[in-house]
Design a protein around this motif. Structure first.
Motif, PDB file in Angstrom:
ATOM      1  N   ALA A  26       4.788  31.185 -22.924  1.00 40.16           N
ATOM      2  CA  ALA A  26       4.308  32.501 -23.367  1.00 40.16           C
ATOM      3  C   ALA A  26       4.084  32.505 -24.873  1.00 40.16           C
ATOM      4  CB  ALA A  26       5.305  33.588 -22.969  1.00 40.16           C
ATOM      5  N   ARG A  27       4.971  31.870 -25.622  1.00 40.72           N
ATOM      6  CA  ARG A  27       4.800  31.843 -27.083  1.00 40.72           C
ATOM      7  C   ARG A  27       3.471  31.168 -27.437  1.00 40.72           C
ATOM      8  NH1 ARG A  27       4.876  28.816 -31.122  1.00 40.72           N
ATOM      9  NH2 ARG A  27       5.395  26.929 -29.957  1.00 40.72           N
ATOM     10  N   GLN A  28       3.214  30.035 -26.785  1.00 40.88           N
ATOM     11  CA  GLN A  28       1.967  29.314 -27.086  1.00 40.88           C
ATOM     12  C   GLN A  28       0.749  30.105 -26.639  1.00 40.88           C
ATOM     13  OE1 GLN A  28       1.832  25.269 -25.687  1.00 40.88           O
ATOM     14  NE2 GLN A  28       3.889  24.825 -26.423  1.00 40.88           N
ATOM     15  N   ALA A  29       0.822  30.663 -25.424  1.00 42.82           N
ATOM     16  CA  ALA A  29      -0.345  31.386 -24.896  1.00 42.82           C
ATOM     17  C   ALA A  29      -0.639  32.622 -25.735  1.00 42.82           C
ATOM     18  CB  ALA A  29      -0.097  31.773 -23.433  1.00 42.82           C
ATOM     19  N   VAL A  30       0.386  33.382 -26.083  1.00 40.38           N
ATOM     20  CA  VAL A  30       0.158  34.610 -26.848  1.00 40.38           C
ATOM     21  C   VAL A  30      -0.350  34.275 -28.249  1.00 40.38           C
ATOM     22  CG1 VAL A  30       1.270  36.656 -27.836  1.00 40.38           C
ATOM     23  CG2 VAL A  30       1.808  35.951 -25.486  1.00 40.38           C
ATOM     24  N   THR A  31       0.199  33.230 -28.841  1.00 36.01           N
ATOM     25  CA  THR A  31      -0.272  32.816 -30.176  1.00 36.01           C
ATOM     26  C   THR A  31      -1.765  32.504 -30.122  1.00 36.01           C
ATOM     27  OG1 THR A  31       1.896  31.933 -30.740  1.00 36.01           O
ATOM     28  CG2 THR A  31       0.026  31.080 -32.004  1.00 36.01           C
ATOM     29  N   LEU A  36      -7.698  34.367 -30.615  1.00 37.73           N
ATOM     30  CA  LEU A  36      -9.016  34.572 -29.999  1.00 37.73           C
ATOM     31  C   LEU A  36      -9.473  36.033 -30.082  1.00 37.73           C
ATOM     32  CD1 LEU A  36      -8.559  32.579 -26.654  1.00 37.73           C
ATOM     33  CD2 LEU A  36     -10.102  31.969 -28.536  1.00 37.73           C
ATOM     34  N   GLY A  37      -8.536  36.943 -30.324  1.00 37.06           N
ATOM     35  CA  GLY A  37      -8.905  38.360 -30.409  1.00 37.06           C
ATOM     36  C   GLY A  37      -8.228  39.249 -29.383  1.00 37.06           C
ATOM     37  N   TYR A  38      -7.383  38.676 -28.515  1.00 43.72           N
ATOM     38  CA  TYR A  38      -6.613  39.526 -27.592  1.00 43.72           C
ATOM     39  C   TYR A  38      -5.686  40.418 -28.416  1.00 43.72           C
ATOM     40  CZ  TYR A  38      -7.702  36.811 -23.321  1.00 43.72           C
ATOM     41  OH  TYR A  38      -8.327  36.207 -22.247  1.00 43.72           O
ATOM     42  N   ALA A  58       5.847  38.066 -33.701  1.00 48.00           N
ATOM     43  CA  ALA A  58       6.457  38.049 -35.042  1.00 48.00           C
ATOM     44  C   ALA A  58       5.659  37.180 -36.003  1.00 48.00           C
ATOM     45  CB  ALA A  58       7.897  37.535 -34.951  1.00 48.00           C
ATOM     46  N   ARG A  59       5.047  36.120 -35.504  1.00 48.13           N
ATOM     47  CA  ARG A  59       4.309  35.199 -36.379  1.00 48.13           C
ATOM     48  C   ARG A  59       2.798  35.411 -36.311  1.00 48.13           C
ATOM     49  NH1 ARG A  59       8.457  33.147 -34.217  1.00 48.13           N
ATOM     50  NH2 ARG A  59      10.082  32.020 -35.336  1.00 48.13           N
ATOM     51  N   ALA A  60       2.376  36.470 -35.641  1.00 50.74           N
ATOM     52  CA  ALA A  60       0.934  36.690 -35.478  1.00 50.74           C
ATOM     53  C   ALA A  60       0.282  36.975 -36.831  1.00 50.74           C
ATOM     54  CB  ALA A  60       0.689  37.858 -34.528  1.00 50.74           C
ATOM     55  N   PRO A  61      -0.947  36.501 -37.005  1.00 50.79           N
ATOM     56  CA  PRO A  61      -1.626  36.720 -38.288  1.00 50.79           C
ATOM     57  C   PRO A  61      -2.278  38.102 -38.381  1.00 50.79           C
ATOM     58  CG  PRO A  61      -2.982  35.370 -36.847  1.00 50.79           C
ATOM     59  CD  PRO A  61      -1.715  35.650 -36.096  1.00 50.79           C
ATOM     60  N   VAL A  62      -1.869  39.013 -37.527  1.00 49.16           N
ATOM     61  CA  VAL A  62      -2.396  40.393 -37.608  1.00 49.16           C
ATOM     62  C   VAL A  62      -1.199  41.340 -37.693  1.00 49.16           C
ATOM     63  CG1 VAL A  62      -4.495  39.876 -36.288  1.00 49.16           C
ATOM     64  CG2 VAL A  62      -2.472  40.727 -35.094  1.00 49.16           C
ATOM     65  N   ARG A  64       1.446  44.234 -36.969  1.00 54.68           N
ATOM     66  CA  ARG A  64       2.076  44.677 -35.716  1.00 54.68           C
ATOM     67  C   ARG A  64       1.304  45.832 -35.074  1.00 54.68           C
ATOM     68  NH1 ARG A  64       3.034  46.154 -31.569  1.00 54.68           N
ATOM     69  NH2 ARG A  64       4.962  46.954 -30.617  1.00 54.68           N
ATOM     70  N   GLU A  65       0.813  46.774 -35.896  1.00 56.01           N
ATOM     71  CA  GLU A  65       0.134  47.962 -35.337  1.00 56.01           C
ATOM     72  C   GLU A  65      -1.164  47.595 -34.624  1.00 56.01           C
ATOM     73  OE1 GLU A  65       0.262  48.125 -39.245  1.00 56.01           O
ATOM     74  OE2 GLU A  65       2.271  47.766 -38.433  1.00 56.01           O
ATOM     75  N   GLU A  66      -1.696  46.413 -34.909  1.00 55.85           N
ATOM     76  CA  GLU A  66      -2.947  46.022 -34.238  1.00 55.85           C
ATOM     77  C   GLU A  66      -2.689  45.498 -32.835  1.00 55.85           C
ATOM     78  OE1 GLU A  66      -5.933  43.712 -36.110  1.00 55.85           O
ATOM     79  OE2 GLU A  66      -5.275  44.370 -38.100  1.00 55.85           O
ATOM     80  N   LEU A  67      -1.435  45.182 -32.543  1.00 56.30           N
ATOM     81  CA  LEU A  67      -1.114  44.625 -31.230  1.00 56.30           C
ATOM     82  C   LEU A  67      -0.571  45.716 -30.316  1.00 56.30           C
ATOM     83  CD1 LEU A  67       0.547  41.314 -32.421  1.00 56.30           C
ATOM     84  CD2 LEU A  67      -1.757  41.623 -31.500  1.00 56.30           C
ATOM     85  N   PHE A  68      -0.779  45.526 -29.035  1.00 56.89           N
ATOM     86  CA  PHE A  68      -0.348  46.500 -28.033  1.00 56.89           C
ATOM     87  C   PHE A  68       0.509  45.732 -27.036  1.00 56.89           C
ATOM     88  CE2 PHE A  68      -0.655  49.164 -24.307  1.00 56.89           C
ATOM     89  CZ  PHE A  68      -0.855  50.461 -24.773  1.00 56.89           C
ATOM     90  N   VAL A  69       1.822  45.877 -27.177  1.00 55.82           N
ATOM     91  CA  VAL A  69       2.757  45.096 -26.355  1.00 55.82           C
ATOM     92  C   VAL A  69       3.312  45.981 -25.236  1.00 55.82           C
ATOM     93  CG1 VAL A  69       4.888  43.751 -26.338  1.00 55.82           C
ATOM     94  CG2 VAL A  69       3.381  43.692 -28.355  1.00 55.82           C
ATOM     95  N   THR A  70       3.108  45.512 -24.018  1.00 56.92           N
ATOM     96  CA  THR A  70       3.616  46.213 -22.840  1.00 56.92           C
ATOM     97  C   THR A  70       4.770  45.418 -22.251  1.00 56.92           C
ATOM     98  OG1 THR A  70       1.383  46.963 -22.288  1.00 56.92           O
ATOM     99  CG2 THR A  70       3.019  47.022 -20.511  1.00 56.92           C
TER     100      THR A  70
END
Ligand SMILES: NC(=O)c1ccc[n+]([C@@H]2O[C@H](COP(=O)([O-])OP(=O)(O)OC[C@H]3O[C@@H](n4cnc5c(N)ncnc54)[C@H](OP(=O)(O)O)[C@@H]3O)[C@@H](O)[C@H]2O)c1
Length: 273
Positions: A26-31, A36-38, A58-62, A64-70
């Protein structure tokens, strides 16, 4: 690309499913997906990969507010107090201050606790810890009961949906109640649906892949699909469905593939821990 939830918050129109993946997968896939823009990531306490998802976020280059975690509450934590605990456990594993969407994973009507569970969800939203709240695998009757008892409707119902199980009645009911339909197993879990001649014909006609045609069907119906892929190339193609359109006839041909057979559990009888 977002859809507006009834609570006034925007939700991305397509996301990444993370079941079945372990923490590292999951860490690799989400990264990779975020690169890619997900922006929407779907996990659950029962998937056993919230820590991996959280590490990627936590390590995403965007921001936190740009991500939508369910994430989703597992069946072992139905009931008011247990649900509050279950949320805290998920939030700790994810390492997040808040989650964007928190879902009751299954209604488990035999246990009779989904209403108390929903009261905890309402509280979590009031506290700002779950920005939006919803359900998964609920029937209209079960949702009606939540609304009658609490006055708070779910923003989303995440259900099995794909051309083989197109959920015509349920998605119309959702539309009439301002509930977003989120589609799990949107590709019908792979080859049987993607090799269907109707799907492959439409793919050839539009110069797209079978998966892109099926995901476009979801998007045009107003549903939010969450295809799972751990393959970088398939992840990329699954996101590229916003630059072509299916005709009403194309949509109807896909809708007619419905068999009445589910791939997963029946909401009225499924038992999940
Ligand atoms: N709420 C619930 O009760 C519930 C239940 C089930 C699932 N879900 C959620 O929904 C997500 C998606 O459902 P799902 O995983 O059951 O089914 P799915 O997304 O319909 O299908 C996933 C399968 O399709 C393959 N695939 C993905 N993209 C492809 C493409 N472009 N071309 C060909 N094959 C492709 C994947 O393999 P590769 O990885 O090798 O690409 C995987 O084997 C889950 O990950 C989970 O987050 C929720």
């Amino acid at each position: 690309m977002t859809v507006m939830l009834a609570d006034g918050r925007p939700m991305p129109r397509l996301g990444l499913g993370t079941w079945p993946m372990n923490d590292e997968e999951a860490r690799q896939a989400v990264t990779h997906a975020v690169s890619l823009g997900y922006r929407l990531i779907d996990t659950a306490a029962s998937y056993g990969n919230e820590a991996g998802v959280g590490a990627a976020v936590a390590r995403a280059p965007v921001a936190r507010e740009e991500l939508f975690v369910t994430t989703k509450l597992r069946g072992s934590h139905h009931g008011y107090d247990a649900a509050m605990r279950g949320f805290e456990e998920s939030r700790a594993r994810l390492g997040l201050d808040y989650v964007d969407l928190y879902l009751i994973h299954w209604p488990l009507p035999g246990r009779g606790l989904y209403l108390d569970t929903w009261r905890a969800f309402v509280r979590l939203r009031e506290q700002g810890l779950a920005r939006s709240i919803g359900v998964s695998n609920f029937t209209p009757e079960q949702i009606g009961r939540l609304v009658a008892e609490t006055g708070v409707p779910p923003a989303v119902n995440q259900v099995e949906m794909h051309p083989g199980f197109p959920q015509r009645e349920l998605r119309d009911w959702h539309a009439g109640h301002d509930i977003v339909t989120e589609s799990w197993s949107p590709l019908g879990r792979g080859s049987k649906l993607l090799d269907d001649p109707v799907v492959t014909d439409l793919a050839a006609a539009h110069g797209r892949t079978p998966a892109q045609v099926v995901l476009r069907w979801h998007v045009q119906l107003g549903a939010v699909p969450i295809p799972k892929s751990a393959d970088p190339e398939r992840m990329r193609q699954n996101l590229e469905v916003f630059d072509f359109s299916l005709s009403p006839e194309d949509l109807a041909r896909l809708d007619n593939l419905g068999t009445g057979d589910r791939l997963g559990g029946d909401p009225d009888t499924h038992v999940e821990l």
